[in-house]
Design an enzyme around this catalytic site. Structure first.
Site, mmCIF file in Angstrom:
data_model
loop_
_atom_site.group_PDB
_atom_site.id
_atom_site.type_symbol
_atom_site.label_atom_id
_atom_site.label_comp_id
_atom_site.label_asym_id
_atom_site.label_seq_id
_atom_site.Cartn_x
_atom_site.Cartn_y
_atom_site.Cartn_z
ATOM 1 N N HIS A 55 51.319 7.075 -5.343
ATOM 2 C CA HIS A 55 50.903 5.757 -4.806
ATOM 3 C C HIS A 55 49.555 5.847 -4.109
ATOM 4 C CE1 HIS A 55 55.195 4.630 -5.382
ATOM 5 N NE2 HIS A 55 55.414 5.837 -4.891
ATOM 6 N N SER A 101 19.917 4.282 -5.858
ATOM 7 C CA SER A 101 19.820 2.828 -5.800
ATOM 8 C C SER A 101 18.365 2.450 -5.628
ATOM 9 C CB SER A 101 20.649 2.318 -4.624
ATOM 10 O OG SER A 101 20.176 1.041 -4.217
ATOM 11 N N LYS A 120 21.881 6.125 -1.209
ATOM 12 C CA LYS A 120 22.915 6.117 -2.255
ATOM 13 C C LYS A 120 22.781 7.230 -3.281
ATOM 14 C CE LYS A 120 25.251 2.129 -2.540
ATOM 15 N NZ LYS A 120 26.555 2.009 -3.071
ATOM 16 N N ASN A 166 25.096 7.524 -6.650
ATOM 17 C CA ASN A 166 26.221 6.844 -7.294
ATOM 18 C C ASN A 166 26.807 7.641 -8.463
ATOM 19 O OD1 ASN A 166 25.860 4.642 -5.570
ATOM 20 N ND2 ASN A 166 24.321 3.752 -6.931
ATOM 21 N N GLU A 179 31.602 6.229 -13.847
ATOM 22 C CA GLU A 179 31.871 4.786 -13.951
ATOM 23 C C GLU A 179 31.678 4.289 -15.380
ATOM 24 O OE1 GLU A 179 30.626 3.499 -9.407
ATOM 25 O OE2 GLU A 179 29.203 3.223 -11.009
ATOM 26 N N GLN A 195 35.115 -3.996 -44.856
ATOM 27 C CA GLN A 195 33.790 -3.495 -44.492
ATOM 28 C C GLN A 195 33.628 -3.480 -42.962
ATOM 29 O OE1 GLN A 195 30.244 -4.412 -46.924
ATOM 30 N NE2 GLN A 195 29.635 -5.730 -45.220
HETATM 31 N N1 ARG Z 1 30.080 -2.084 -48.321
HETATM 32 C C1 ARG Z 1 31.415 -2.138 -48.817
HETATM 33 C C2 ARG Z 1 32.393 -1.732 -47.729
HETATM 34 O O1 ARG Z 1 31.975 -1.177 -46.778
HETATM 35 C C3 ARG Z 1 31.545 -1.225 -49.979
HETATM 36 C C4 ARG Z 1 32.577 -1.622 -50.944
HETATM 37 C C5 ARG Z 1 32.132 -2.841 -51.689
HETATM 38 N N2 ARG Z 1 33.062 -3.192 -52.694
HETATM 39 C C6 ARG Z 1 33.096 -4.412 -53.195
HETATM 40 N N3 ARG Z 1 33.978 -4.640 -54.090
HETATM 41 N N4 ARG Z 1 32.276 -5.334 -52.815
HETATM 42 O O2 ARG Z 1 33.568 -1.993 -47.811
#
Ligand code: ARG
Length: 461
Positions: A156, A278, A284, A286, A291, A323
Site C-alpha cells: 500500500h 528545468s 531541478k 527531473n 517518466e 496494411q
Molecule cells: N501494402 C500491402 C499491405 O501492407 C501489401 C499487400 C497488398 N495486397 C493487395 N492485395 N493489395 O498489406
C-alpha cells in the site's frame, strides 16, 4: 505513381486515393525482408524449373544489387510506388529487363507481405530479447552489490517489512524473465512460412514450399492453410501483447524510480546523463527518462488495441485493412526497444543512497512484525503479541521514537517476556537475515537464487 494492375484499368488512380492506399512511407523498412523472401522464391522457381536458370540468375543478381545499393545509400526508396514490394519489382525490371517480370510467378503480394512481416517480427523478437537480457545483466550486477543494502519493503506504499535492495530488484529480474519466456513462446508459434500461399488459394505452379520454408529458416515448415496464411496477424498481436506487458513492467519500475528520486524519498540519484533540468527552476533535476518510459506504455497499449480492433471484423482472406498492422507493430517494436535500452542505461548509472534507504527502513516500524515474532518465540500467542507491539508502536509514534530507542523497562511494562536480546532481534540485519524461506530476502536464499540467475544469464538466448 506506378500501378501494378495496368491491364484491367482504363483510368489512373486518383492522386489522393493513391496516397491513401500506399504504404511505402512506412513499409520501406521491409526492404531487406522483401529481398530475402524474393531470393528464396526465385531460388525455388529455378530449382523446380518453373523459370529458366538464366532468368533466375539475372533476377538473383538484380535483387542482390538492389539490396547493396539501398544499403549503401545509392538507391533511395522513393514514395512514387505503392509499397516496398512494387518498388523492388519495378527496380528489378528496370535493371534486368524482361526476366525480372518472372519473379512474381506463383506469388501474390498477399503471401509476400505476410512473409516480410513475419521475417521482420522474428528479428524484432530477437532484438527485444537481447535488450531485455542487457537490462537483466545490469540488474544482476546491482543485486550482487546490494545483497546487504537494507530498505523498507512496501505494501500500500506504506512501509511494511525490511528487505534488501537486491531482493527488490530481483522482483523485476523475475518479471523480465517471464517477458523473455513470452517472447520465446510466441516465436515458437509463429515459426511457419506463409510464402507460396498465393493470393489466398495457393497456386497452380508446383512450388516447393518445403524448400522456401527451409531456406528462410522456418522451423515449423510451410503454413498449412493458404487462406489463414495470408490473413493471420495473430503473431503480431501476440508480440504486441508481450510488448505491452514488458512496458507495464518497465512502467512500474519507472514509477518506483520516480518515487525514489523524489526529494521526500531521496533513495536514488539519477545520473545527469539520464535526467533533465528545468528552464526556470535552477534546482531541478527531473527523472524524465523514467517518466517517458511510463508515458510511452500508453502508446504501446494503444498499438495493440488498434490492431486488435482492426482485425476483429475482417472476413477471410486478405483485406486491405491488414496494411494497418505495420505502423502499429513498428511503433510498438521501436518504442519498446528504445525504452529497454534507455532504462538499462539509466539503471547502470543510477546511485543508490544506501544510508537513506536503511534509515528509512529503521524509522518506519518495519521491524514490528519481527518484534511480535520475538514474543511468539517466547511463548506468547501471535494475536496477543500483535496487540502488545501495536501499543508499543503507538507509544513510539506519540514520542517520536523508533522501537529500538525504547528502554528495556518500557518494553517490559507491556510484557515481562522482553529481555535485553530484543534489540538484536529487531535490528535490520536480524529482520532480513531471519527470513530464510525460499524466495525471501535473507542472505542464504538470496545467494541461492543469485546462483540460479548467474546460470540463466549464461544460457544461449
Ligand atoms: N501494402 C500491402 C499491405 O501492407 C501489401 C499487400 C497488398 N495486397 C493487395 N492485395 N493489395 O498489406
Amino acid at each position: 505513381m506506378a500501378d501494378l494492375w495496368g491491364g484491367r484499368f482504363e483510368n489512373g488512380t486518383d492522386k489522393g486515393a493513391f496516397e491513401f492506399n500506399a504504404s511505402i512511407r512506412f513499409d520501406k523498412r521491409l526492404y531487406k525482408e522483401d529481398i530475402e523472401g524474393s531470393l528464396a522464391h526465385v531460388g525455388m522457381l529455378k530449382k523446380t524449373g518453373i523459370i529458366e536458370d538464366s532468368d533466375a540468375e539475372k533476377i538473383i543478381e538484380g535483387l542482390k544489387s538492389i539490396y547493396q545499393d539501398i544499403e549503401s545509400g545509392n538507391l533511395i526508396i522513393d514514395d512514387s510506388h505503392e509499397d516496398i514490394h512494387s518498388f523492388v519489382e519495378a527496380e528489378l525490371i528496370k535493371r534486368v529487363g524482361d526476366p525480372g517480370k518472372k519473379l512474381h510467378t506463383g506469388r501474390s503480394r498477399n503471401d509476400q507481405v505476410a512473409l516480410d512481416m513475419k521475417l521482420y517480427a522474428r528479428e524484432a523478437v530477437r532484438e527485444i530479447d537481447r535488450n531485455i537480457l542487457e537490462l537483466q545483466k545490469v540488474l544482476f550486477e546491482l543485486m550482487e552489490a546490494n545483497l546487504g543494502t537494507y530498505m523498507p519493503g512496501f505494501t500500500h506504499l506504506q512501509k511494511a517489512q525490511p528487505v534488501t535492495l537486491a531482493h527488490h530488484l530481483g522482483a523485476y529480474f523475475e518479471m523480465l524473465m517471464r517477458d523473455r519466456g513470452r517472447l520465446r513462446d510466441l516465436k515458437s508459434r509463429m515459426d511457419s512460412c506463409p510464402l507460396g500461399s498465393g493470393a489466398l488459394a495457393g497456386t497452380t505452379f508446383a512450388l516447393d514450399r518445403q524448400m522456401t520454408a527451409r531456406d528462410l529458416h522456418f522451423t515449423l515448415g510451410p503454413t498449412r492453410n493458404s487462406m489463414d496464411s495470408v490473413s493471420d496477424r495473430d503473431y503480431l498481436l501476440e508480440l504486441m501483447g508481450a510488448l505491452s506487458i514488458i512496458m507495464m513492467h518497465l512502467s512500474r519500475f519507472s514509477e518506483e524510480i520516480i518515487i525514489w528520486n523524489s526529494n521526500e524519498y531521496g533513495f536514488v540519484d539519477i545520473d545527469d546523463g539520464f535526467s533533465t533540468g528545468s528552464s526556470i527552476m535552477p534546482q531541478k533535476k527531473n527523472p524524465d527518462i523514467a517518466e517517458l518510459v511510463r508515458g510511452k506504455t500508453g502508446r504501446v497499449y494503444g498499438d495493440l488495441i488498434s490492431l486488435l480492433t482492426t482485425m476483429k471484423g475482417i472476413p477471410l482472406a486478405y483485406d486491405k485493412d491488414m496494411q494497418e498492422d505495420k505502423e502499429a507493430a513498428f511503433d510498438a517494436i521501436d518504442t519498446v526497444s528504445d525504452c529497454l535500452k534507455l532504462f538499462a542505461g539509466m539503471m547502470s548509472t543510477i546511485r543508490f543512497n544506501k544510508a537513506v534507504m536503511e534509515r528509512s527502513a529503521r524509522r518506519g516500524f518495519t521491524n514490528a512484525t519481527d518484534a511480535a515474532d520475538y514474543l511468539v518465540e517466547k511463548g506468547v500467542p501471535f494475536r496477543d503479541a500483535h496487540r502488545i507491539i501495536g501499543s508499543l508502536v503507538l507509544k513510539c509514534e506519540k514520542e517520536g521514537k523508533t522501537l529500538d530507542e525504547l528502554g528495556l523497562d518500557e518494553w517490559r511494562k507491556e510484557s515481562d517476556r522482553f529481555e535485553s536480546d530484543i534489540y538484536d532481534a529487531i535490528s535490520m540485519e536480524a529482520c532480513v537475515e531471519r527470513r530464510q524461506t525460499i524466495g525471501a530476502p535473507g542472505m542464504k536464499p538470496m545467494r541461492e537464487v543469485m546462483e540460479y540467475y548467474r546460470k540463466y544469464l549464461k544460457e544461449p538466448a
